[in-house]
Scaffold this motif. Structure first.
Motif, PDB file in Angstrom:
ATOM      1  N   LEU A 228       0.862  -1.152  -0.011  1.00 58.96           N
ATOM      2  CA  LEU A 228       0.031  -0.126  -0.020  1.00 58.96           C
ATOM      3  C   LEU A 228       0.902   1.124  -0.143  1.00 58.96           C
ATOM      4  CD1 LEU A 228      -2.735  -0.987   2.652  1.00 58.96           C
ATOM      5  CD2 LEU A 228      -2.767  -0.682   0.151  1.00 58.96           C
ATOM      6  N   ILE A 229       0.574   2.300  -0.526  1.00 60.21           N
ATOM      7  CA  ILE A 229       1.276   3.447  -0.696  1.00 60.21           C
ATOM      8  C   ILE A 229       0.482   4.430   0.143  1.00 60.21           C
ATOM      9  CG2 ILE A 229       2.082   5.293  -2.392  1.00 60.21           C
ATOM     10  CD1 ILE A 229       2.184   3.298  -4.508  1.00 60.21           C
ATOM     11  N   ASP A 230       1.571   5.004   0.781  1.00 58.20           N
ATOM     12  CA  ASP A 230       1.282   6.108   1.897  1.00 58.20           C
ATOM     13  C   ASP A 230       0.271   5.539   2.859  1.00 58.20           C
ATOM     14  OD1 ASP A 230       2.983   7.803   0.802  1.00 58.20           O
ATOM     15  OD2 ASP A 230       1.647   8.730  -0.552  1.00 58.20           O
ATOM     16  N   LEU A 231       0.845   4.565   3.688  1.00 55.44           N
ATOM     17  CA  LEU A 231      -0.132   4.433   4.665  1.00 55.44           C
ATOM     18  C   LEU A 231       0.007   4.931   6.141  1.00 55.44           C
ATOM     19  CD1 LEU A 231      -1.084   0.660   5.664  1.00 55.44           C
ATOM     20  CD2 LEU A 231      -0.403   2.217   7.417  1.00 55.44           C
ATOM     21  N   MET A 232      -0.833   5.663   6.701  1.00 54.51           N
ATOM     22  CA  MET A 232      -0.644   6.350   7.911  1.00 54.51           C
ATOM     23  C   MET A 232      -1.151   5.642   9.054  1.00 54.51           C
ATOM     24  SD  MET A 232      -1.824  10.243   9.092  1.00 54.51           S
ATOM     25  CE  MET A 232      -3.539   9.953   8.952  1.00 54.51           C
ATOM     26  N   ALA A 233      -0.424   5.347  10.093  1.00 54.92           N
ATOM     27  CA  ALA A 233      -0.831   4.457  11.240  1.00 54.92           C
ATOM     28  C   ALA A 233      -0.891   5.535  12.480  1.00 54.92           C
ATOM     29  CB  ALA A 233       0.038   3.267  11.375  1.00 54.92           C
ATOM     30  N   VAL A 234      -1.783   5.726  12.947  1.00 57.65           N
ATOM     31  CA  VAL A 234      -1.932   6.437  14.425  1.00 57.65           C
ATOM     32  C   VAL A 234      -2.165   5.856  15.537  1.00 57.65           C
ATOM     33  CG1 VAL A 234      -3.318   8.643  15.381  1.00 57.65           C
ATOM     34  CG2 VAL A 234      -3.275   8.145  12.793  1.00 57.65           C
ATOM     35  N   ILE A 235      -1.286   5.687  16.624  1.00 57.53           N
ATOM     36  CA  ILE A 235      -1.377   4.929  17.906  1.00 57.53           C
ATOM     37  C   ILE A 235      -1.622   6.034  19.049  1.00 57.53           C
ATOM     38  CG2 ILE A 235      -0.186   3.193  19.341  1.00 57.53           C
ATOM     39  CD1 ILE A 235       1.164   3.801  15.798  1.00 57.53           C
ATOM     40  N   THR A 236      -2.727   5.815  19.488  1.00 56.84           N
ATOM     41  CA  THR A 236      -3.315   6.845  20.459  1.00 56.84           C
ATOM     42  C   THR A 236      -2.909   6.644  21.848  1.00 56.84           C
ATOM     43  OG1 THR A 236      -5.261   5.748  20.839  1.00 56.84           O
ATOM     44  CG2 THR A 236      -5.075   7.385  18.930  1.00 56.84           C
ATOM     45  N   ASP A 237      -2.651   5.309  22.409  1.00 53.79           N
ATOM     46  CA  ASP A 237      -2.540   5.101  23.766  1.00 53.79           C
ATOM     47  C   ASP A 237      -1.724   3.934  24.462  1.00 53.79           C
ATOM     48  OD1 ASP A 237      -4.822   6.921  24.859  1.00 53.79           O
ATOM     49  OD2 ASP A 237      -5.923   5.782  23.333  1.00 53.79           O
ATOM     50  N   GLU A 238      -0.375   4.041  23.481  1.00 47.46           N
ATOM     51  CA  GLU A 238       0.397   2.918  23.873  1.00 47.46           C
ATOM     52  C   GLU A 238       1.146   3.372  25.294  1.00 47.46           C
ATOM     53  OE1 GLU A 238       1.408   0.459  21.933  1.00 47.46           O
ATOM     54  OE2 GLU A 238       2.797  -0.072  23.411  1.00 47.46           O
ATOM     55  N   PRO A 239       1.154   2.432  26.080  1.00 47.96           N
ATOM     56  CA  PRO A 239       1.540   2.830  27.505  1.00 47.96           C
ATOM     57  C   PRO A 239       2.984   2.993  27.512  1.00 47.96           C
ATOM     58  CG  PRO A 239       0.801   0.451  27.204  1.00 47.96           C
ATOM     59  CD  PRO A 239       0.326   1.181  25.963  1.00 47.96           C
ATOM     60  N   ALA A 240       3.491   3.668  28.520  1.00 53.54           N
ATOM     61  CA  ALA A 240       4.785   4.008  28.880  1.00 53.54           C
ATOM     62  C   ALA A 240       5.653   2.779  28.720  1.00 53.54           C
ATOM     63  CB  ALA A 240       4.997   4.982  29.978  1.00 53.54           C
ATOM     64  N   GLU A 241       5.247   1.652  29.440  1.00 49.00           N
ATOM     65  CA  GLU A 241       6.081   0.585  29.638  1.00 49.00           C
ATOM     66  C   GLU A 241       5.922  -0.647  28.232  1.00 49.00           C
ATOM     67  OE1 GLU A 241       2.187  -0.173  31.747  1.00 49.00           O
ATOM     68  OE2 GLU A 241       3.518   1.343  31.326  1.00 49.00           O
ATOM     69  N   PHE A 242       5.018  -0.028  27.402  1.00 54.50           N
ATOM     70  CA  PHE A 242       4.755  -0.934  26.219  1.00 54.50           C
ATOM     71  C   PHE A 242       3.742  -2.091  26.364  1.00 54.50           C
ATOM     72  CE2 PHE A 242       8.827   1.563  24.990  1.00 54.50           C
ATOM     73  CZ  PHE A 242       8.343   2.111  23.941  1.00 54.50           C
ATOM     74  N   TYR A 243       2.911  -2.301  25.365  1.00 59.12           N
ATOM     75  CA  TYR A 243       1.959  -3.412  25.555  1.00 59.12           C
ATOM     76  C   TYR A 243       2.362  -4.272  24.737  1.00 59.12           C
ATOM     77  CZ  TYR A 243      -2.074  -6.279  24.505  1.00 59.12           C
ATOM     78  OH  TYR A 243      -2.947  -7.200  24.453  1.00 59.12           O
ATOM     79  N   PHE A 244       2.567  -5.860  25.367  1.00 56.20           N
ATOM     80  CA  PHE A 244       2.751  -6.856  24.625  1.00 56.20           C
ATOM     81  C   PHE A 244       1.695  -7.976  24.861  1.00 56.20           C
ATOM     82  CE2 PHE A 244       7.166  -5.144  24.695  1.00 56.20           C
ATOM     83  CZ  PHE A 244       7.444  -5.430  23.541  1.00 56.20           C
ATOM     84  N   PRO A 245       0.969  -8.268  23.787  1.00 53.19           N
ATOM     85  CA  PRO A 245      -0.031  -9.280  24.173  1.00 53.19           C
ATOM     86  C   PRO A 245       0.227 -10.471  24.892  1.00 53.19           C
ATOM     87  CG  PRO A 245       0.338  -9.207  21.921  1.00 53.19           C
ATOM     88  CD  PRO A 245       1.371  -8.176  22.522  1.00 53.19           C
ATOM     89  N   GLU A 246      -0.579 -11.098  25.482  1.00 53.97           N
ATOM     90  CA  GLU A 246      -0.405 -12.474  26.112  1.00 53.97           C
ATOM     91  C   GLU A 246      -1.427 -13.648  25.472  1.00 53.97           C
ATOM     92  OE1 GLU A 246       1.547 -15.338  27.687  1.00 53.97           O
ATOM     93  OE2 GLU A 246       2.289 -13.272  27.981  1.00 53.97           O
TER      94      GLU A 246
END
Length: 509
Positions: A228-246
């Motif tokens: 895809l050309i020109d894909l804008m991703a907006v991340i609004t609430d990444e926590p300071a310690e970073f989120y890793f799913p489980e």
């Protein structure tokens, strides 16, 4: 037989990724890891090596490397350069060494497909279609050495080249290669917006969007990618310690992130032939620390729209390149080109432009590294001034947002296992606001309010639901697709009530 009389004795014929290799006529293959292959090639004569190539991934690169070695049995020596922090992070060189050192065993790939797992602490595998007997013969037919720098690599190769010519270990052999072909739906060609609360959530949406609507085209690396050309991703609430799913479905974990963050934050000495780091480009490549300049700029002028960091070398930087050449004249130019930091309403956002972005393997680490940089700038401003800014969104603009064909299978599996779950976690917030539908004075009335306080901003009225939908979409083109679908259903219900003189109440069946 000496190196001199080996000239043109052998010809390396790669079946895979030929444009990514420097081919010679010797019997030693050189795996340079993340070190630029030309930095080694310039110290050697073509008759001293069979091929020189880089290896970035233990899952995507080793398989093709093994296949090429199997169809070039004259290669009897292998030098593996395992030198840089990037080599350590990727684990590709270590995994390849373990293939020759420890061997392999039957196992499963990430997608659950049967494969040959390399006996290594690094997860790496080889296609099950390659016969185990051929792999064992290859392991025991090639003499290998690990090098820790370019000088040692060159020494090892020249030493092998001085040996008597060795007969090929067998006949060239090839094995079937299973290709995964995606099904593509129609979609926009340019300009895409994806939003998520976390990097993990956004990544799944990105993979789904590219996989379902991206254009298939050849890459410059002997394969295909979906883009895809020109894909804008907006991340609004990444926590300071970073989120890793489980369980963690991301291609990186916390240990990898801790090793990667310095590449975005800490300067590194320049060494010819060793790939740059993004932090090196930002802190010293141009003779100035641009991260420090952005911090100082915003402390002095918090509303500045010129807090910019540039990573692309447009030429004339003779302190770094004596000939003044630009990144256009060099391979391996940085994918991250531009960073813009902006403070609005007391929050600090960071927008990063990447000219080319591997969205499966690289984007999660890129995004988390950029988020760490955003946090660093915010914290330094707070430490040195009275500004106590909140963390705003991280925005990445990937100009070529692509998936390589050797990740299609993993991308499909990710979508199958995660996309539906993410869609179930619905967010009804729409920046376009809310729409209150009612029937009054023998017509449909739609009142648009702000998404926060609910203040009325405008009204639409009429009897034709399709006409009303078109008016709303024209006035608020950024309205969410699901929202306008819901609104269309409600307007149709209101129109039916008008015809039958029944009472209409929004959201009531």
């Amino acid at each position: 037989m000496t190196a001199t009389n080996l000239v043109n004795k052998f010809e390396y014929k790669p079946l895979y990724k030929p444009n990514q290799l420097i081919c010679g006529t010797g019997q030693t293959a050189i795996v340079s890891g993340w070190t630029v292959k030309s930095a080694i090639g310039k110290h050697l004569q073509p008759q001293e090596y069979a091929a020189i190539g880089q290896l970035y991934s233990p899952t995507r690169g080793i398989n093709f490397l093994i296949r090429n070695l199997l169809c070039n049995p004259h290669v009897r020596f292998l030098v593996i350069l395992n030198a840089t922090k990037e080599d350590s992070n990727s684990g590709a060189a270590a995994c390849l060494l373990d293939f020759f050192r420890n061997g392999f065993e039957a196992g499963k790939s990430d997608t659950g497909r049967d494969c040959w797992l390399i006996k290594s602490a690094i997860f790496g595998y080889i296609d099950i279609e390659i016969a185990a007997e051929a792999l064992e013969l290859l392991r025991h037919s090639i003499e290998w050495k690990e090098a820790k720098n370019i000088a040692d690599t060159v020494t090892f190769v020249k030493s092998f080249a001085q040996k008597e010519s060795v007969e090929p270990w067998g006949e060239p052999v090839t094995f079937p290669l299973v290709e995964i072909v995606p099904t593509v739906l129609p979609g926009q060609k340019y300009g895409h917006r994806i939003e998520g609360k976390t990097i993990a959530e956004t990544w799944v949406k990105i993979i789904h969007r590219i996989k379902t609507t991206g254009t298939l085209r050849p890459t410059g690396y002997d394969g295909q990618w979906q883009e895809l050309i020109d894909l804008m991703a907006v991340i609004t609430d990444e926590p300071a310690e970073f989120y890793f799913p489980e369980p963690n479905y991301l291609p990186i974990d916390r240990d990898f992130l801790e090793q990667y963050k310095p590449q975005m934050l800490e300067d590194a000495p320049y060494n010819e032939g060793i790939k740059y780091t993004y932090a090196q480009r930002m802190r010293s490549w141009f003779g100035r620390d641009q991260i420090e300049e952005v911090i100082a700029k915003l402390i002095k002028e918090i509303d500045a729209a010129s807090a910019v960091i540039s990573l692309w070398d447009a030429g004339g930087n003779i302190n770094r390149r004596s000939d003044g050449s630009s990144d256009h004249q060099h391979s391996g130019s940085p994918c991250l080109n531009h960073i813009w930091v902006r403070v609005v309403d007391g929050e600090i956002s960071l927008t990063a432009t990447l000219r080319s972005n591997d969205m499966f393997a690289a984007w999660p680490a890129n995004a988390m590294g950029l988020r760490a940089l955003q946090q660093h700038i915010r914290d330094e401003i707070a430490r040195r001034s009275d500004y106590n800014l909140t963390m705003g969104p991280l925005v990445t603009l990937s100009q070529s947002a692509h998936l390589y064909d050797d990740t299609f299978e993993n991308a499909d599996r990710l979508i199958q296992t995660q996309y539906a779950k993410i869609c179930e976690d619905r967010d009804f917030f729409d920046a376009a606001g809310n729409f209150l539908v009612e029937v009054a004075d023998n017509q449909i009335v739609v009142t648009q309010t702000t998404p926060g306080s609910g203040e009325v901003v405008t009204c639409y009225s009429g009897k034709n639901p399709l006409k009303l939908v078109r008016e709303i979409c024209a006035a608020s083109p950024a309205i969410k697709g699901e929202h306008i679908g819901y609104l269309g259903i409600e307007l149709q219900k209101a129109a039916e009530c008008l015809k039958t003189s029944k009472q209409y109440i929004q959201d009531r069946r």
